[in-house]
Design an enzyme around this catalytic site. Structure first.
Site, PDB file in Angstrom:
ATOM      1  N   GLU A 193       2.745   5.049  -4.061  1.00 22.31           N
ATOM      2  CA  GLU A 193       2.707   5.977  -5.207  1.00 22.31           C
ATOM      3  C   GLU A 193       4.046   6.684  -5.470  1.00 22.31           C
ATOM      4  O   GLU A 193       4.262   7.047  -6.624  1.00 22.31           O
ATOM      5  CB  GLU A 193       1.594   7.003  -4.993  1.00 22.31           C
ATOM      6  CG  GLU A 193       0.197   6.431  -5.112  1.00 22.31           C
ATOM      7  CD  GLU A 193      -0.192   5.541  -3.934  1.00 22.31           C
ATOM      8  OE1 GLU A 193      -0.900   4.539  -4.155  1.00 22.31           O
ATOM      9  OE2 GLU A 193       0.240   5.829  -2.805  1.00 22.31           O
ATOM     10  N   ARG A 235      -1.346  -1.147  -4.591  1.00 24.40           N
ATOM     11  CA  ARG A 235      -2.228  -0.009  -4.832  1.00 24.40           C
ATOM     12  C   ARG A 235      -1.795   0.772  -6.075  1.00 24.40           C
ATOM     13  O   ARG A 235      -2.623   1.195  -6.866  1.00 24.40           O
ATOM     14  CB  ARG A 235      -2.286   0.915  -3.615  1.00 24.40           C
ATOM     15  CG  ARG A 235      -3.397   1.954  -3.743  1.00 24.40           C
ATOM     16  CD  ARG A 235      -3.700   2.664  -2.444  1.00 24.40           C
ATOM     17  NE  ARG A 235      -2.699   3.658  -2.107  1.00 24.40           N
ATOM     18  CZ  ARG A 235      -2.820   4.520  -1.101  1.00 24.40           C
ATOM     19  NH1 ARG A 235      -3.895   4.481  -0.325  1.00 24.40           N
ATOM     20  NH2 ARG A 235      -1.875   5.400  -0.838  1.00 24.40           N
ATOM     21  N   ASP A 275       0.844  -1.185   0.000  1.00 25.34           N
ATOM     22  CA  ASP A 275       0.000   0.000   0.000  1.00 25.34           C
ATOM     23  C   ASP A 275       0.887   1.246   0.000  1.00 25.34           C
ATOM     24  O   ASP A 275       2.106   1.165   0.167  1.00 25.34           O
ATOM     25  CB  ASP A 275      -0.883  -0.045   1.254  1.00 25.34           C
ATOM     26  CG  ASP A 275      -2.015   0.962   1.231  1.00 25.34           C
ATOM     27  OD1 ASP A 275      -2.338   1.478   0.142  1.00 25.34           O
ATOM     28  OD2 ASP A 275      -2.592   1.211   2.303  1.00 25.34           O
ATOM     29  N   ASP A 286      -9.417   3.736  -1.832  1.00 31.51           N
ATOM     30  CA  ASP A 286     -10.225   4.145  -0.692  1.00 31.51           C
ATOM     31  C   ASP A 286     -11.576   4.692  -1.135  1.00 31.51           C
ATOM     32  O   ASP A 286     -11.870   5.892  -1.035  1.00 31.51           O
ATOM     33  CB  ASP A 286      -9.475   5.191   0.135  1.00 31.51           C
ATOM     34  CG  ASP A 286      -8.198   4.637   0.743  1.00 31.51           C
ATOM     35  OD1 ASP A 286      -8.046   3.402   0.770  1.00 31.51           O
ATOM     36  OD2 ASP A 286      -7.356   5.440   1.183  1.00 31.51           O
ATOM     37  N   HIS A 342     -13.695  -4.554   2.867  1.00 31.38           N
ATOM     38  CA  HIS A 342     -12.642  -3.808   3.581  1.00 31.38           C
ATOM     39  C   HIS A 342     -13.226  -2.499   4.089  1.00 31.38           C
ATOM     40  O   HIS A 342     -13.899  -1.788   3.342  1.00 31.38           O
ATOM     41  CB  HIS A 342     -11.474  -3.546   2.631  1.00 31.38           C
ATOM     42  CG  HIS A 342     -10.329  -2.806   3.258  1.00 31.38           C
ATOM     43  ND1 HIS A 342      -9.513  -1.959   2.534  1.00 31.38           N
ATOM     44  CD2 HIS A 342      -9.864  -2.782   4.531  1.00 31.38           C
ATOM     45  CE1 HIS A 342      -8.589  -1.449   3.332  1.00 31.38           C
ATOM     46  NE2 HIS A 342      -8.784  -1.925   4.558  1.00 31.38           N
TER      47      HIS A 342
END
Length: 724
Positions: A306, A385, A303, A401, A459
């Site tokens: 980026e 992610r 996660d 998210d 989740h």
């Protein structure tokens, strides 16, 4: 520059409109699209339709820790688009560039592409079908991996269990309702102060032993790992930092010496591993293996890659230079490139972060797969992610998210179909939503939809009300259990689709247009989708509705539950389908055979149950299908030939199975159970199974389904069934 399709003279790329700009830190080209064409692709964004609106919208592409927002630049970068031409031929284009970029769509139709560095490297895929385009695209960027079989089961996570007791209670109530549940997660609250390769020995005391208990029941455990490594503890107190520091694996400031320091989850500051550095792969693998000796996890969820940063650039800010403040800023969130991330002039092994930013998650995935496999000694799985073209060879993805809002059910279908287009078929959204409180009705409908994500995970975010399918009481639990049992029944078919994705580059969750491109109505459909070519899913996506409009292209379709054929008048039309709260319409396409298996509470148990076939006859009373089967967990079984593969063909009055590859002896313990034949025009008076008379069968004259029960022969022997 012009690219022309020879057989039709259609001009696919034509830069005469605006020419080419190739200057320092700014590259631009504009291309006309074929007249009356339709455009798909580009990402990662929250798109509200699969087919793009060409009315002057601009989409930025720069990896960012950004909850889904309309057309905002999100976690990954995919400069790939697909065009359906006026005559239904289809082509795709990849602009392989890793710098910050944007694209503007115009109604001419044309597009303008801009980037602030690198090269303009074009790949053109000529199809001619949408599915061909994706197959050709994945041939270029890397075929998708085959996930371990258990990872196709239902998965459960929340950020904020905050204690092992809460995890245990959640798992226990799932078991009390017998809801299928294969994978339990640990989000960052299992860690000690959000530090990778640690666990909270107070709130999560006994976690290693509990993971072993779950595994003894046939379940699996996945942990989250973030790329940020806390650097605030004295030497000797945090081994992951000390060993990384000794190997110089961190991204550095522009001097290429001093580690770049940011702020993420650990209590003070953090440094960032450089996954373009081979030394980082050795360090990362060592740490993953060492931590597996503490907690026997089965997969890794990476996660914040980026990479995310809670300060702009670094704790000391970014120098005002051409890298950190380029002359052109693509249409992205933030007023500088470093917003919520690193300074672009930071140094990595392969160059400046300016050029490598969008590759961070991709490069981490490449180094995490061997780490997970070394740790687990199995195929394992990596879910990332941040992604880039080629990520699907290594990792799956979820849509980030998202929000507990009805609109997000629809958007999740669009995102999932796009990622199949991008070569990442292991994909899903957080069922019931990550941000915000869900409710029983929304979660019930979302569980019905989420049962058909390829990555099926509920989740929940920190501080929100519990939303696991057992949390809302008896009715949601019942509906969730029943639809997950449908999913588990169809897992052999789904697993075979992933084999085809790996071997051929095919999509798994598939837009209707991929199968019916000559039917223009399918080009805009994104509230329905297919599993492969054969299963049509028509979910209810809106609050309060107990009917749903479904489109049925021109072929035979059968109700999955009853076997009854849709009326011939429904072909090529929209049909209002009854969909009470405990029901999601599913239809099987004539001409196809799907392999099935009796379901259980997890895949370790279901894989021992009898197999079956669903046979849906086409207008010629024919059908075909395949089955891929291996041990579900070993590495490279396809490449090594360690698998079983069979083809099934149905003609009038007979079904024949032919074994093409017999490299996995584990099928010898499996028996054929039920075979459902849909569209059989008249009652059968006799049935044979492998030459022997078989009496356990029934025919429903109203639905015209012939059901053969307890076929009883081993899967290892070629199957032959006749009826008359």
């Amino acid at each position: 520059m012009r690219v022309i399709r020879n057989d039709t003279d259609t001009v696919l790329i034509d830069t005469s409109l605006g020419g080419l700009v190739y200057s320092n830190q700014f590259l631009q080209f504009a291309t006309k699209l074929p007249a009356n064409s339709e455009l798909y692709g580009f990402g990662e964004h929250e798109h509200h339709s699969l087919r793009h609106n060409m009315n002057w919208q601009t989409m930025g592409m720069y990896s960012r820790d950004q909850p889904p927002t309309t057309n905002g630049n999100l976690y990954g970068v995919h400069p790939f688009y697909m065009v359906i031409e006026e005559d239904f031929n289809t082509h795709g284009v990849l602009i392989l560039n890793s710098n910050a970029q944007d694209v503007t769509l115009s109604p001419a139709p044309y597009l303008v592409y801009r980037t602030i560095g690198g090269v303009l490297d074009f790949y053109v895929f000529l199809g001619p079908t949408p599915e061909n385009v994706v197959q050709q695209y994945t041939e270029a960027i890397g075929r998708p991996f085959i996930p371990p079989y258990w990872s196709l089961g239902f998965q459960l996570c929340r950020y904020g269990y905050n204690s092992l007791d809460a995890v245990k209670e959640t798992v226990n109530r799932m078991q009390r309702y017998s809801i299928p549940h294969d994978v339990q997660y640990g989000d960052i609250d299992y860690m000690d102060e959000q530090r990778d390769f640690t666990y909270d020995t107070v709130s999560y005391s006994g976690l290693p032993e509990y993971v072993l208990e779950l595994k003894s029941q046939g379940m699996h455990y996945i942990i989250i790992l973030d790329p940020c490594i806390g650097n605030d503890l004295p030497p000797g107190q945090y081994g992951a930092y000390d060993s990384g520091n000794a190997k110089n694996v961190w991204i550095t400031e522009s001097d290429c010496i001093t580690p770049a320091v940011g702020k993420v989850w650990p209590p003070e500051n953090s440094v960032f591993p450089d996954y373009t550095n081979p030394a980082t792969g050795d360090w990362w693998k060592d740490e993953c293996v060492k931590f597996h000796n503490v907690i026997e996890y089965d997969g890794l969820w990476i996660d914040m890659n980026e990479p995310a940063n809670f300060v702009t650039g670094s704790v000391t800010g970014c120098t005002n230079n051409k890298w950190n403040n380029p002359p052109y800023l693509p249409k992205i969130f933030g007023n500088v490139l470093a917003d919520k991330s690193m300074c672009p002039d930071a140094c990595q092994h392969l160059g400046k972060h300016y050029d490598l930013h969008n590759l961070f998650g991709w490069s981490q995935s490449i180094q995490t797969v061997p780490a997970a496999r070394a740790a687990t000694a199995n195929r394992s799985i990596v879910i990332s992610r941040s992604t880039f073209p080629g990520s699907g060879k290594y990792s799956g993805h979820w849509l980030g998210d998202n929000y507990s809002q009805w609109s997000n059910l629809h958007y999740s279908i669009i995102g999932s179909l796009e990622f199949n287009m991008f070569g990442i078929p292991y994909i899903g959204a957080d069922i019931c939503g990550f941000n915000g409180n869900s409710n029983d009705k929304m979660c019930q409908r979302w569980m019905q939809l989420g049962a058909f994500y390829t990555f099926s995970r509920n989740h929940n975010g920190l501080g929100y009300t519990e939303q696991d399918p057992a949390a809302f009481g008896d009715e949601v639990a019942r509906v969730s259990r029943e639809i997950l049992e449908v999913r588990y029944t169809l897992l052999p078919y789904l697993y075979t689709l992933f084999y085809e994705a790996h071997a051929l580059g095919s999509t798994v969750m598939r837009p209707l247009m991929h199968e019916f491109v000559s039917d223009e109505e399918t080009h805009g459909i994104d509230r329905q989708f297919l599993w492969g070519p054969a299963l049509l899913i028509t979910p209810v996506l809106d609050e309060g509705f107990v009917t749903v409009e479904g489109y049925f292209p021109d072929c035979r379709w059968y109700d999955y539950y009853t076997g009854a054929e849709m009326a011939s008048s429904s072909r090529g039309t929209y049909v209002t389908l009854s969909a009470p709260m405990d029901y999601i319409p599913l239809h099987v396409r004539g001409g196809y055979i799907m392999a099935t298996q009796e379901p259980d509470v997890n895949t370790v148990k279901s894989r021992t149950k009898p197999m079956g076939l669903i046979v849906a006859l086409d207008d010629n009373s024919e059908a075909h299908g395949t089955l891929f089967w291996d041990d579900g967990d070993s590495i490279d079984t396809y490449e090594k030939g360690e698998y079983f593969f069979a083809e099934f063909t149905t003609t009038i009055g007979s079904l024949t199975g032919t074994i093409k590859t017999n490299g996995y002896s584990g099928v010898s313990g499996l028996l054929w159970g039920s075979v459902r034949l849909m569209g059989v025009p008249s009652p059968a008076t006799s049935v044979t199974v492998n030459g022997l008379a078989h009496t356990d069968f029934s025919y429903n004259s109203s639905t015209k389904e012939l059901k053969i029960n307890n076929a009883g022969v081993t899967v290892l022997i070629p199957l032959s069934i006749t009826w008359n």
